[in-house]
Design a protein around this motif. Structure first.
Motif, PDB file in Angstrom:
ATOM      1  N   VAL A  98       0.869  -1.185   0.000  1.00 44.11           N
ATOM      2  CA  VAL A  98       0.000   0.000   0.000  1.00 44.11           C
ATOM      3  C   VAL A  98       0.893   1.219   0.000  1.00 44.11           C
ATOM      4  CG1 VAL A  98      -2.240  -0.454   1.084  1.00 44.11           C
ATOM      5  CG2 VAL A  98      -0.160  -0.440   2.467  1.00 44.11           C
ATOM      6  N   SER A  99       0.363   2.305  -0.469  1.00 45.92           N
ATOM      7  CA  SER A  99       1.127   3.546  -0.425  1.00 45.92           C
ATOM      8  C   SER A  99       0.662   4.347   0.783  1.00 45.92           C
ATOM      9  CB  SER A  99       0.889   4.354  -1.688  1.00 45.92           C
ATOM     10  OG  SER A  99      -0.442   4.788  -1.736  1.00 45.92           O
ATOM     11  N   ARG A 100       1.534   5.208   1.221  1.00 47.13           N
ATOM     12  CA  ARG A 100       1.173   6.086   2.329  1.00 47.13           C
ATOM     13  C   ARG A 100      -0.078   6.897   1.973  1.00 47.13           C
ATOM     14  NH1 ARG A 100       6.536   6.080   5.053  1.00 47.13           N
ATOM     15  NH2 ARG A 100       7.457   5.782   3.014  1.00 47.13           N
ATOM     16  N   ALA A 101      -0.146   7.348   0.727  1.00 45.91           N
ATOM     17  CA  ALA A 101      -1.301   8.161   0.305  1.00 45.91           C
ATOM     18  C   ALA A 101      -2.608   7.415   0.533  1.00 45.91           C
ATOM     19  CB  ALA A 101      -1.158   8.558  -1.161  1.00 45.91           C
ATOM     20  N   THR A 102      -2.603   6.137   0.222  1.00 42.20           N
ATOM     21  CA  THR A 102      -3.817   5.336   0.405  1.00 42.20           C
ATOM     22  C   THR A 102      -4.120   5.135   1.881  1.00 42.20           C
ATOM     23  OG1 THR A 102      -3.443   4.228  -1.693  1.00 42.20           O
ATOM     24  CG2 THR A 102      -4.905   3.133  -0.143  1.00 42.20           C
ATOM     25  N   VAL A 103      -3.078   4.970   2.670  1.00 37.77           N
ATOM     26  CA  VAL A 103      -3.292   4.846   4.117  1.00 37.77           C
ATOM     27  C   VAL A 103      -3.956   6.118   4.650  1.00 37.77           C
ATOM     28  CG1 VAL A 103      -2.160   4.644   6.363  1.00 37.77           C
ATOM     29  CG2 VAL A 103      -1.404   3.217   4.461  1.00 37.77           C
ATOM     30  N   TYR A 104      -3.438   7.260   4.263  1.00 36.70           N
ATOM     31  CA  TYR A 104      -4.037   8.524   4.697  1.00 36.70           C
ATOM     32  C   TYR A 104      -5.483   8.638   4.222  1.00 36.70           C
ATOM     33  CZ  TYR A 104       0.198  10.697   6.549  1.00 36.70           C
ATOM     34  OH  TYR A 104       1.284  11.018   7.316  1.00 36.70           O
ATOM     35  N   ASN A 105      -5.694   8.352   2.972  1.00 43.41           N
ATOM     36  CA  ASN A 105      -7.037   8.438   2.389  1.00 43.41           C
ATOM     37  C   ASN A 105      -8.009   7.526   3.131  1.00 43.41           C
ATOM     38  OD1 ASN A 105      -9.324   8.312   0.765  1.00 43.41           O
ATOM     39  ND2 ASN A 105      -8.333   7.039  -0.794  1.00 43.41           N
ATOM     40  N   THR A 106      -7.601   6.298   3.349  1.00 45.83           N
ATOM     41  CA  THR A 106      -8.479   5.329   4.002  1.00 45.83           C
ATOM     42  C   THR A 106      -8.746   5.706   5.459  1.00 45.83           C
ATOM     43  OG1 THR A 106      -7.661   3.615   2.537  1.00 45.83           O
ATOM     44  CG2 THR A 106      -8.787   2.890   4.538  1.00 45.83           C
ATOM     45  N   LEU A 107      -7.707   6.186   6.146  1.00 47.29           N
ATOM     46  CA  LEU A 107      -7.915   6.601   7.536  1.00 47.29           C
ATOM     47  C   LEU A 107      -8.963   7.705   7.615  1.00 47.29           C
ATOM     48  CD1 LEU A 107      -4.323   6.440   9.031  1.00 47.29           C
ATOM     49  CD2 LEU A 107      -6.334   5.187   9.822  1.00 47.29           C
ATOM     50  N   ASP A 108      -8.934   8.628   6.674  1.00 48.77           N
ATOM     51  CA  ASP A 108      -9.945   9.690   6.662  1.00 48.77           C
ATOM     52  C   ASP A 108     -11.346   9.090   6.582  1.00 48.77           C
ATOM     53  OD1 ASP A 108      -8.098  11.674   6.838  1.00 48.77           O
ATOM     54  OD2 ASP A 108      -8.122  12.203   4.709  1.00 48.77           O
ATOM     55  N   ILE A 109     -11.495   8.129   5.684  1.00 43.81           N
ATOM     56  CA  ILE A 109     -12.801   7.479   5.522  1.00 43.81           C
ATOM     57  C   ILE A 109     -13.212   6.754   6.794  1.00 43.81           C
ATOM     58  CG2 ILE A 109     -14.007   5.624   4.299  1.00 43.81           C
ATOM     59  CD1 ILE A 109     -12.349   6.389   1.813  1.00 43.81           C
ATOM     60  N   LEU A 110     -12.276   6.030   7.395  1.00 49.26           N
ATOM     61  CA  LEU A 110     -12.596   5.265   8.607  1.00 49.26           C
ATOM     62  C   LEU A 110     -12.936   6.177   9.780  1.00 49.26           C
ATOM     63  CD1 LEU A 110      -9.911   2.449   8.303  1.00 49.26           C
ATOM     64  CD2 LEU A 110     -12.348   2.331   7.743  1.00 49.26           C
ATOM     65  N   VAL A 111     -12.309   7.346   9.822  1.00 48.28           N
ATOM     66  CA  VAL A 111     -12.644   8.304  10.877  1.00 48.28           C
ATOM     67  C   VAL A 111     -14.053   8.851  10.626  1.00 48.28           C
ATOM     68  CG1 VAL A 111     -12.104  10.583  11.820  1.00 48.28           C
ATOM     69  CG2 VAL A 111     -10.275   8.921  11.454  1.00 48.28           C
ATOM     70  N   GLU A 112     -14.357   9.135   9.363  1.00 45.97           N
ATOM     71  CA  GLU A 112     -15.685   9.663   9.015  1.00 45.97           C
ATOM     72  C   GLU A 112     -16.807   8.712   9.419  1.00 45.97           C
ATOM     73  OE1 GLU A 112     -15.843  10.547   4.826  1.00 45.97           O
ATOM     74  OE2 GLU A 112     -14.077  11.830   5.042  1.00 45.97           O
ATOM     75  N   CYS A 113     -16.578   7.412   9.261  1.00 47.36           N
ATOM     76  CA  CYS A 113     -17.665   6.485   9.589  1.00 47.36           C
ATOM     77  C   CYS A 113     -17.482   5.898  10.991  1.00 47.36           C
ATOM     78  CB  CYS A 113     -17.807   5.401   8.527  1.00 47.36           C
ATOM     79  SG  CYS A 113     -16.391   4.349   8.321  1.00 47.36           S
ATOM     80  N   ASP A 114     -16.695   6.574  11.807  1.00 39.96           N
ATOM     81  CA  ASP A 114     -16.563   6.243  13.240  1.00 39.96           C
ATOM     82  C   ASP A 114     -15.978   4.875  13.537  1.00 39.96           C
ATOM     83  OD1 ASP A 114     -17.417   8.649  14.342  1.00 39.96           O
ATOM     84  OD2 ASP A 114     -19.506   8.143  13.983  1.00 39.96           O
ATOM     85  N   LEU A 115     -15.259   4.306  12.583  1.00 42.59           N
ATOM     86  CA  LEU A 115     -14.612   3.018  12.872  1.00 42.59           C
ATOM     87  C   LEU A 115     -13.245   3.246  13.503  1.00 42.59           C
ATOM     88  CD1 LEU A 115     -15.591   1.007   9.674  1.00 42.59           C
ATOM     89  CD2 LEU A 115     -16.297   0.535  12.029  1.00 42.59           C
ATOM     90  N   VAL A 116     -12.734   4.441  13.329  1.00 44.32           N
ATOM     91  CA  VAL A 116     -11.412   4.775  13.851  1.00 44.32           C
ATOM     92  C   VAL A 116     -11.472   6.172  14.467  1.00 44.32           C
ATOM     93  CG1 VAL A 116      -9.049   5.361  13.150  1.00 44.32           C
ATOM     94  CG2 VAL A 116     -10.129   3.301  12.251  1.00 44.32           C
ATOM     95  N   THR A 117     -10.710   6.373  15.525  1.00 43.19           N
ATOM     96  CA  THR A 117     -10.634   7.686  16.161  1.00 43.19           C
ATOM     97  C   THR A 117      -9.242   8.257  15.953  1.00 43.19           C
ATOM     98  OG1 THR A 117     -12.103   6.860  17.877  1.00 43.19           O
ATOM     99  CG2 THR A 117     -10.996   8.932  18.325  1.00 43.19           C
ATOM    100  N   LYS A 118      -9.186   9.526  15.699  1.00 44.10           N
ATOM    101  CA  LYS A 118      -7.913  10.205  15.471  1.00 44.10           C
ATOM    102  C   LYS A 118      -7.567  11.057  16.683  1.00 44.10           C
ATOM    103  CE  LYS A 118      -5.772  13.341  12.085  1.00 44.10           C
ATOM    104  NZ  LYS A 118      -5.991  13.987  10.762  1.00 44.10           N
ATOM    105  N   HIS A 119      -6.323  10.978  17.131  1.00 44.21           N
ATOM    106  CA  HIS A 119      -5.893  11.783  18.274  1.00 44.21           C
ATOM    107  C   HIS A 119      -4.691  12.641  17.927  1.00 44.21           C
ATOM    108  CE1 HIS A 119      -8.413   9.395  20.928  1.00 44.21           C
ATOM    109  NE2 HIS A 119      -7.882   8.301  20.430  1.00 44.21           N
ATOM    110  N   GLN A 120      -4.628  13.797  18.579  1.00 48.55           N
ATOM    111  CA  GLN A 120      -3.416  14.642  18.495  1.00 48.55           C
ATOM    112  C   GLN A 120      -2.868  14.707  19.904  1.00 48.55           C
ATOM    113  OE1 GLN A 120      -3.566  15.815  14.390  1.00 48.55           O
ATOM    114  NE2 GLN A 120      -1.956  16.141  15.901  1.00 48.55           N
ATOM    115  N   PHE A 121      -1.934  13.821  20.208  1.00 50.96           N
ATOM    116  CA  PHE A 121      -1.421  13.758  21.578  1.00 50.96           C
ATOM    117  C   PHE A 121      -0.332  14.795  21.853  1.00 50.96           C
ATOM    118  CE2 PHE A 121      -2.750   9.043  22.039  1.00 50.96           C
ATOM    119  CZ  PHE A 121      -4.006   9.416  22.502  1.00 50.96           C
TER     120      PHE A 121
END
Lengths: 172, 172
Positions: free
Chosen positions: A74-97
């Motif tokens: 996978v490319s980093r770009a796809t990881v970023y893109n997918t994480l955005d989607i997963l955060v949008e549908c509440d399957l993943v939470t994003k933190h700024q520690f």
DNA sequence: ATCCCTGCAAAGGGTTTGCAGACGC
DNA sequence: GCGTCTGCAAACCCTTTGCAGGGAT
């Protein structure tokens, strides 16, 4: 002998449960992608699976590397893109520690919690306190806000004898 | 006539108070620099003064620009360096409001508070809730942590008629 | 066949760093 | 005068973007 059978049963149940959750989040993602007319690419499901097979928090690079190590390209770009989607549908939470890079964690089927970070060893612990909900409700009505989510992070020093070790960096 | 005098008195008092605070934070910084054998450079005091003459939150670029506009020559590197020092001696608080760039605010003589951010217009509001202290105390004893500070941010939508306007970016 | 998504690499934006000259001590 | 601090610019790191090719629909 019965003991062994019990142990095996427990293992099977655990595996079932794990695979249940994998199936469940897969379906949630599937439904979300359909509802937004997004494509169901194998990369998106592979990333979701990798996330739900991991424990605790991770950053983009860690996720990217662990997929590389499993020979999943996978490319980093796809990881970023997918994480955005997963955060949008509440399957993943994003933190700024408090650091530059974002950290993520799976969030389906886990109870809502907040974080406690050791400033020495960067360990991340979790806790819950229902009082926070009261605070949110109060602030929402007082300041006329519709509160969608929150971030509460407590910073301090743990009393772990293995702490102080600033050799451990960015671990949890 | 008496009214005018009262008004003037009030203004003078206000000015005095303001200048009092400037003097006070100057002395705190002075003491801190001495205690750490750091140098009392004019840049450090100028940056402190600029911060305490500003309202609310700011990021490094805003602070840098406003000093430039006053024809005070400082480099970004010095701004970063000085902010680190001011955070260390508790004269300034650093926040990560979920964006890439850090935001800061003066913290001496202001009561401790937390933040509420509108996801639409990026407005930042403040609130206090003593319950948080209870949460901190509970978590500290439960997880054997010495808690030094915290960050609580509520995210949502304000019901301001001027909101929704995504034209406003990065303002508070 | 369409055109969204991927991979790659380059660009971007905030922060940090290296270095020479300045200046507090 | 010594050693730290400053200013400048380059380096750095994480994230985003542009583009050509590939694959989901």
């Amino acid at each position: 002998m019965q003991v062994i059978i019990n142990v095996i049963d427990a293992m099977i149940e655990k595996l079932d449960k794990k695979s249940d959750r994998q199936t469940e989040v897969r379906q949630i993602l599937m439904a979300y992608l359909e509802s937004r007319a997004l494509r169901k690419t194998p990369e998106r499901f592979a990333i979701l699976e990798e996330i739900y097979s991991r424990k605790d928090h991770f950053d983009v690079e860690e996720l990217y590397i662990s997929m590389k190590n499993k020979n999943y390209r996978v490319s980093r770009a796809t990881v970023y893109n997918t994480l955005d989607i997963l955060v949008e549908c509440d399957l993943v939470t994003k933190h700024q520690f408090g650091t530059q890079q974002a950290r993520y964690e799976k969030s389906f089927g886990f109870k809502q919690h907040d974080h406690l970070i050791c400033l020495e060893c960067h360990k991340v612990l979790e806790f819950c306190d229902p009082r926070l909900q009261q605070t949110q409700d109060m602030v929402a009505s007082l300041l006329k806000f519709n509160i969608l989510h929150h971030s509460l992070i407590l910073y301090g020093n743990c009393q772990d004898e293995h702490c102080e070790g600033k050799t451990l960096v960015g671990k949890e």
